[in-house]
Motif scaffolding. Structure first.
Motif, mmCIF file in Angstrom:
data_model
loop_
_atom_site.group_PDB
_atom_site.id
_atom_site.type_symbol
_atom_site.label_atom_id
_atom_site.label_comp_id
_atom_site.label_asym_id
_atom_site.label_seq_id
_atom_site.Cartn_x
_atom_site.Cartn_y
_atom_site.Cartn_z
ATOM 1 N N ALA A 58 33.115 44.040 9.541
ATOM 2 C CA ALA A 58 33.524 44.296 10.923
ATOM 3 C C ALA A 58 35.027 44.546 11.019
ATOM 4 C CB ALA A 58 33.138 43.122 11.815
ATOM 5 N N LEU A 59 35.816 43.838 10.238
ATOM 6 C CA LEU A 59 37.273 43.981 10.306
ATOM 7 C C LEU A 59 37.777 45.243 9.614
ATOM 8 C CD1 LEU A 59 38.459 40.302 9.837
ATOM 9 C CD2 LEU A 59 38.160 41.579 11.949
ATOM 10 N N GLN A 60 36.916 45.949 8.911
ATOM 11 C CA GLN A 60 37.316 47.195 8.257
ATOM 12 C C GLN A 60 37.296 48.381 9.213
ATOM 13 O OE1 GLN A 60 34.892 47.517 4.740
ATOM 14 N NE2 GLN A 60 36.077 45.955 3.676
ATOM 15 N N ASP A 61 36.931 48.152 10.447
ATOM 16 C CA ASP A 61 36.934 49.204 11.469
ATOM 17 C C ASP A 61 38.356 49.748 11.607
ATOM 18 O OD1 ASP A 61 36.965 50.748 13.776
ATOM 19 O OD2 ASP A 61 35.692 49.370 14.897
ATOM 20 N N PRO A 62 38.552 51.049 11.405
ATOM 21 C CA PRO A 62 39.905 51.610 11.475
ATOM 22 C C PRO A 62 40.542 51.514 12.867
ATOM 23 C CG PRO A 62 38.281 53.342 11.143
ATOM 24 C CD PRO A 62 37.553 52.040 11.051
ATOM 25 N N GLN A 63 39.735 51.239 13.891
ATOM 26 C CA GLN A 63 40.304 51.088 15.232
ATOM 27 C C GLN A 63 40.987 49.742 15.414
ATOM 28 O OE1 GLN A 63 37.363 51.969 18.206
ATOM 29 N NE2 GLN A 63 37.080 54.064 17.497
ATOM 30 N N ILE A 64 40.765 48.819 14.491
ATOM 31 C CA ILE A 64 41.433 47.516 14.539
ATOM 32 C C ILE A 64 42.738 47.644 13.760
ATOM 33 C CG2 ILE A 64 41.301 45.083 13.889
ATOM 34 C CD1 ILE A 64 38.253 45.304 14.090
ATOM 35 N N SER A 65 43.842 47.448 14.432
ATOM 36 C CA SER A 65 45.153 47.616 13.800
ATOM 37 C C SER A 65 45.522 46.386 12.974
ATOM 38 C CB SER A 65 46.220 47.854 14.861
ATOM 39 O OG SER A 65 46.438 46.667 15.601
ATOM 40 N N ILE A 66 46.537 46.544 12.138
ATOM 41 C CA ILE A 66 47.041 45.406 11.371
ATOM 42 C C ILE A 66 47.572 44.339 12.324
ATOM 43 C CG2 ILE A 66 48.855 44.655 9.770
ATOM 44 C CD1 ILE A 66 48.347 47.177 8.168
ATOM 45 N N ALA A 67 48.199 44.742 13.401
ATOM 46 C CA ALA A 67 48.678 43.770 14.395
ATOM 47 C C ALA A 67 47.507 42.975 14.987
ATOM 48 C CB ALA A 67 49.457 44.471 15.495
ATOM 49 N N ASP A 68 46.397 43.657 15.247
ATOM 50 C CA ASP A 68 45.195 42.965 15.742
ATOM 51 C C ASP A 68 44.693 41.955 14.718
ATOM 52 O OD1 ASP A 68 45.162 44.497 18.098
ATOM 53 O OD2 ASP A 68 43.800 45.988 17.237
ATOM 54 N N LEU A 69 44.669 42.366 13.453
ATOM 55 C CA LEU A 69 44.213 41.478 12.386
ATOM 56 C C LEU A 69 45.119 40.258 12.266
ATOM 57 C CD1 LEU A 69 43.404 44.202 9.736
ATOM 58 C CD2 LEU A 69 41.723 42.740 10.879
ATOM 59 N N GLU A 70 46.428 40.483 12.349
ATOM 60 C CA GLU A 70 47.374 39.372 12.277
ATOM 61 C C GLU A 70 47.165 38.408 13.441
ATOM 62 O OE1 GLU A 70 50.975 41.634 12.113
ATOM 63 O OE2 GLU A 70 51.043 41.564 9.914
ATOM 64 N N HIS A 71 46.915 38.970 14.619
ATOM 65 C CA HIS A 71 46.664 38.129 15.796
ATOM 66 C C HIS A 71 45.401 37.285 15.613
ATOM 67 C CE1 HIS A 71 46.555 36.875 19.961
ATOM 68 N NE2 HIS A 71 45.289 37.277 20.012
ATOM 69 N N MET A 72 44.328 37.913 15.111
ATOM 70 C CA MET A 72 43.087 37.174 14.875
ATOM 71 C C MET A 72 43.311 36.058 13.861
ATOM 72 S SD MET A 72 40.013 39.910 14.701
ATOM 73 C CE MET A 72 40.717 41.534 14.814
ATOM 74 N N ARG A 73 44.016 36.387 12.792
ATOM 75 C CA ARG A 73 44.290 35.388 11.748
ATOM 76 C C ARG A 73 45.089 34.217 12.314
ATOM 77 N NH1 ARG A 73 48.661 37.453 8.074
ATOM 78 N NH2 ARG A 73 49.783 36.873 9.946
ATOM 79 N N ASP A 74 46.164 34.539 13.028
ATOM 80 C CA ASP A 74 47.039 33.489 13.561
ATOM 81 C C ASP A 74 46.341 32.649 14.625
ATOM 82 O OD1 ASP A 74 48.907 34.503 11.820
ATOM 83 O OD2 ASP A 74 50.045 35.565 13.367
ATOM 84 N N LYS A 75 45.563 33.305 15.478
ATOM 85 C CA LYS A 75 44.853 32.575 16.532
ATOM 86 C C LYS A 75 43.846 31.598 15.921
ATOM 87 C CE LYS A 75 42.293 33.185 20.799
ATOM 88 N NZ LYS A 75 41.728 34.109 21.751
ATOM 89 N N ALA A 76 43.171 32.023 14.863
ATOM 90 C CA ALA A 76 42.182 31.154 14.219
ATOM 91 C C ALA A 76 42.848 29.951 13.562
ATOM 92 C CB ALA A 76 41.379 31.947 13.185
ATOM 93 N N LEU A 77 44.068 30.130 13.062
ATOM 94 C CA LEU A 77 44.742 29.049 12.342
ATOM 95 C C LEU A 77 45.637 28.184 13.223
ATOM 96 C CD1 LEU A 77 45.715 30.942 9.071
ATOM 97 C CD2 LEU A 77 43.796 29.383 9.441
ATOM 98 N N ASP A 78 45.900 28.607 14.447
ATOM 99 C CA ASP A 78 46.802 27.872 15.338
ATOM 100 C C ASP A 78 46.185 26.622 15.947
ATOM 101 O OD1 ASP A 78 48.977 29.471 14.950
ATOM 102 O OD2 ASP A 78 48.716 30.632 16.783
#
Length: 53
Positions: free
Chosen positions: A8-28
């Motif tokens: 799901a995260l390999q969707d090219p419409q998901i930007s690196i900034a979006d991925l970083e946000h998802m990662r940080d939100k999950a770990l915060d």
């Protein structure tokens, strides 16, 4: 029910900034669940894959 987070995260419409946000939100959170850790790990793997190209 299963969900392939990595695919799901390999969707090219998901930007690196979006991925970083998802990662940080999950770990915060004070307590990171297994699902949160899986999302964070998959997001970081996708960031690494995209920046290695």
């Amino acid at each position: 029910m299963t969900f392939d987070v990595t695919a799901a995260l390999q969707d090219p419409q998901i930007s690196i900034a979006d991925l970083e946000h998802m990662r940080d939100k999950a770990l915060d959170r004070p307590y990171v669940s297994e699902v949160g850790r899986a999302i964070a790990d998959a997001a970081q793997a996708e960031i690494d894959r995209r920046t290695a190209q």
